[in-house]
Scaffold this motif. Structure first.
Motif, PDB file in Angstrom:
ATOM      1  N   ARG A 122       0.834  -1.201   0.000  1.00 33.25           N
ATOM      2  CA  ARG A 122       0.000   0.000   0.000  1.00 33.25           C
ATOM      3  C   ARG A 122       0.871   1.254   0.000  1.00 33.25           C
ATOM      4  O   ARG A 122       0.567   2.236  -0.692  1.00 33.25           O
ATOM      5  CB  ARG A 122      -0.933  -0.007   1.207  1.00 33.25           C
ATOM      6  CG  ARG A 122      -2.055  -1.025   1.109  1.00 33.25           C
ATOM      7  CD  ARG A 122      -3.046  -0.875   2.225  1.00 33.25           C
ATOM      8  NE  ARG A 122      -4.159  -1.799   2.094  1.00 33.25           N
ATOM      9  CZ  ARG A 122      -5.202  -1.831   2.906  1.00 33.25           C
ATOM     10  NH1 ARG A 122      -5.267  -0.971   3.924  1.00 33.25           N
ATOM     11  NH2 ARG A 122      -6.176  -2.698   2.717  1.00 33.25           N
ATOM     12  N   GLY A 123       1.942   1.235   0.776  1.00 33.25           N
ATOM     13  CA  GLY A 123       2.852   2.370   0.788  1.00 33.25           C
ATOM     14  C   GLY A 123       3.518   2.561  -0.557  1.00 33.25           C
ATOM     15  O   GLY A 123       3.681   3.688  -1.039  1.00 33.25           O
ATOM     16  N   ALA A 124       3.907   1.435  -1.187  1.00 34.15           N
ATOM     17  CA  ALA A 124       4.526   1.514  -2.509  1.00 34.15           C
ATOM     18  C   ALA A 124       3.529   2.013  -3.546  1.00 34.15           C
ATOM     19  O   ALA A 124       3.881   2.756  -4.467  1.00 34.15           O
ATOM     20  CB  ALA A 124       5.070   0.145  -2.915  1.00 34.15           C
ATOM     21  N   GLY A 125       2.270   1.620  -3.381  1.00 30.64           N
ATOM     22  CA  GLY A 125       1.232   2.112  -4.280  1.00 30.64           C
ATOM     23  C   GLY A 125       1.018   3.603  -4.128  1.00 30.64           C
ATOM     24  O   GLY A 125       0.813   4.327  -5.108  1.00 30.64           O
ATOM     25  N   LEU A 126       1.073   4.078  -2.890  1.00 29.08           N
ATOM     26  CA  LEU A 126       0.940   5.509  -2.628  1.00 29.08           C
ATOM     27  C   LEU A 126       2.119   6.272  -3.242  1.00 29.08           C
ATOM     28  O   LEU A 126       1.939   7.351  -3.830  1.00 29.08           O
ATOM     29  CB  LEU A 126       0.884   5.760  -1.126  1.00 29.08           C
ATOM     30  CG  LEU A 126       0.759   7.216  -0.678  1.00 29.08           C
ATOM     31  CD1 LEU A 126      -0.511   7.851  -1.234  1.00 29.08           C
ATOM     32  CD2 LEU A 126       0.769   7.314   0.844  1.00 29.08           C
ATOM     33  N   LEU A 127       3.309   5.703  -3.130  1.00 25.28           N
ATOM     34  CA  LEU A 127       4.486   6.312  -3.734  1.00 25.28           C
ATOM     35  C   LEU A 127       4.323   6.413  -5.239  1.00 25.28           C
ATOM     36  O   LEU A 127       4.587   7.461  -5.844  1.00 25.28           O
ATOM     37  CB  LEU A 127       5.727   5.482  -3.387  1.00 25.28           C
ATOM     38  CG  LEU A 127       7.033   5.840  -4.102  1.00 25.28           C
ATOM     39  CD1 LEU A 127       7.460   7.264  -3.770  1.00 25.28           C
ATOM     40  CD2 LEU A 127       8.131   4.846  -3.715  1.00 25.28           C
ATOM     41  N   ASP A 128       3.865   5.333  -5.876  1.00 26.45           N
ATOM     42  CA  ASP A 128       3.677   5.324  -7.327  1.00 26.45           C
ATOM     43  C   ASP A 128       2.636   6.346  -7.757  1.00 26.45           C
ATOM     44  O   ASP A 128       2.847   7.117  -8.704  1.00 26.45           O
ATOM     45  CB  ASP A 128       3.267   3.915  -7.765  1.00 26.45           C
ATOM     46  CG  ASP A 128       3.110   3.786  -9.265  1.00 26.45           C
ATOM     47  OD1 ASP A 128       4.024   4.212  -9.999  1.00 26.45           O
ATOM     48  OD2 ASP A 128       2.076   3.258  -9.723  1.00 26.45           O
ATOM     49  N   ALA A 129       1.504   6.373  -7.043  1.00 30.33           N
ATOM     50  CA  ALA A 129       0.450   7.327  -7.379  1.00 30.33           C
ATOM     51  C   ALA A 129       0.923   8.762  -7.171  1.00 30.33           C
ATOM     52  O   ALA A 129       0.600   9.666  -7.955  1.00 30.33           O
ATOM     53  CB  ALA A 129      -0.792   7.044  -6.534  1.00 30.33           C
ATOM     54  N   GLY A 130       1.691   8.984  -6.115  1.00 26.45           N
ATOM     55  CA  GLY A 130       2.213  10.318  -5.851  1.00 26.45           C
ATOM     56  C   GLY A 130       3.178  10.784  -6.932  1.00 26.45           C
ATOM     57  O   GLY A 130       3.140  11.948  -7.355  1.00 26.45           O
ATOM     58  N   MET A 131       4.032   9.879  -7.381  1.00 24.57           N
ATOM     59  CA  MET A 131       4.967  10.216  -8.455  1.00 24.57           C
ATOM     60  C   MET A 131       4.206  10.626  -9.715  1.00 24.57           C
ATOM     61  O   MET A 131       4.523  11.632 -10.360  1.00 24.57           O
ATOM     62  CB  MET A 131       5.868   9.016  -8.753  1.00 24.57           C
ATOM     63  CG  MET A 131       6.796   8.606  -7.638  1.00 24.57           C
ATOM     64  SD  MET A 131       8.375   9.498  -7.638  1.00 24.57           S
ATOM     65  CE  MET A 131       9.179   8.759  -9.049  1.00 24.57           C
ATOM     66  N   LEU A 132       3.187   9.857 -10.064  1.00 17.97           N
ATOM     67  CA  LEU A 132       2.399  10.169 -11.254  1.00 17.97           C
ATOM     68  C   LEU A 132       1.662  11.495 -11.091  1.00 17.97           C
ATOM     69  O   LEU A 132       1.585  12.290 -12.029  1.00 17.97           O
ATOM     70  CB  LEU A 132       1.396   9.053 -11.528  1.00 17.97           C
ATOM     71  CG  LEU A 132       1.969   7.746 -12.076  1.00 17.97           C
ATOM     72  CD1 LEU A 132       0.883   6.688 -12.150  1.00 17.97           C
ATOM     73  CD2 LEU A 132       2.590   7.964 -13.439  1.00 17.97           C
TER      74      LEU A 132
END
Length: 208
Positions: A149-159
């Protein structure tokens, strides 16, 4: 690679440029033919419909993204440290609005198309999944844990940051600090739960 394979790659690269420059409405068979400098009708011969065009671009970008991240994870150097991870993500963030601008503009157009096209949605899922898997593996390599979930948040934040950087007025990007790749990366990593520093302190430092 066969000649047919080379032609498909040529058309896919041309389609990315057209989609980035002209948007979804401008993505036509003729526009891609012109961009690729191939005889009229070539693109339609390979991809008969607009849906086929969008799906081909999505799968092409997904294949390249997944392959690049698999190569990255397969060659994590000895002695890599947390600061290296921060630098890597900061470089990725800068690249999104720099020399990979066309690919990411096309990617954002694909996200809009994916709302209505399940095949495109599947390809974008492959991209996101690979990014999440990579974040988990990279942080494990430096002794830090990041959940999916944290990695998903990181990915979404980058985008999200990349989209804002590409679409907002330049002076506003600068005013909001969206051009501070390293500071933004530290904040996003904190939100993902991968930093040792207290989250509020890191976010406060970035926000000024």
């Amino acid at each position: 690679m066969t000649q047919r394979g080379n032609r498909r790659e040529l058309l896919a690269d041309a389609a990315i440029e057209v989609l980035a420059r002209d948007g979804g409405r401008g993505l036509t068979h003729r526009a891609i033919d012109r961009e690729a400098r191939v005889p009229e009708g070539t693109t339609k011969n390979y991809y008969p419909t607009r849906n086929a065009l969008f799906e081909a671009i999505a799968h092409y970008l997904a294949e390249r993204h997944v392959a690049a991240l698999e190569a990255l994870c397969a060659h994590i150097p000895e002695g890599v440290c947390p600061d290296d991870i921060t630098a890597l993500y900061a470089a990725m963030l800068s690249r999104m609005s720099g020399n990979a601008r066309s690919q990411f503009l096309a990617l954002f157009e694909l996200h809009l198309e994916a709302v209505r096209n399940p095949e495109v949605r599947t390809a974008l899922g492959e991209i996101s999944r690979a990014s999440v898997d990579t974040a988990v593996q990279l942080h494990s390599a430096v002794g830090r844990r990041i959940g999916r979930r944290g990695a998903g948040l990181l990915d979404a934040g980058m985008l999200g940051v990349a989209l804002s950087t590409l679409s907002l007025p330049g002076e506003l990007v600068e005013d909001l600090g969206l051009d501070d790749a390293e500071g933004l990366t530290r904040a996003l990593l904190t939100l993902g739960g991968t930093r040792d520093e207290p989250a509020l302190e890191v976010l406060r430092d970035w926000a000024g």
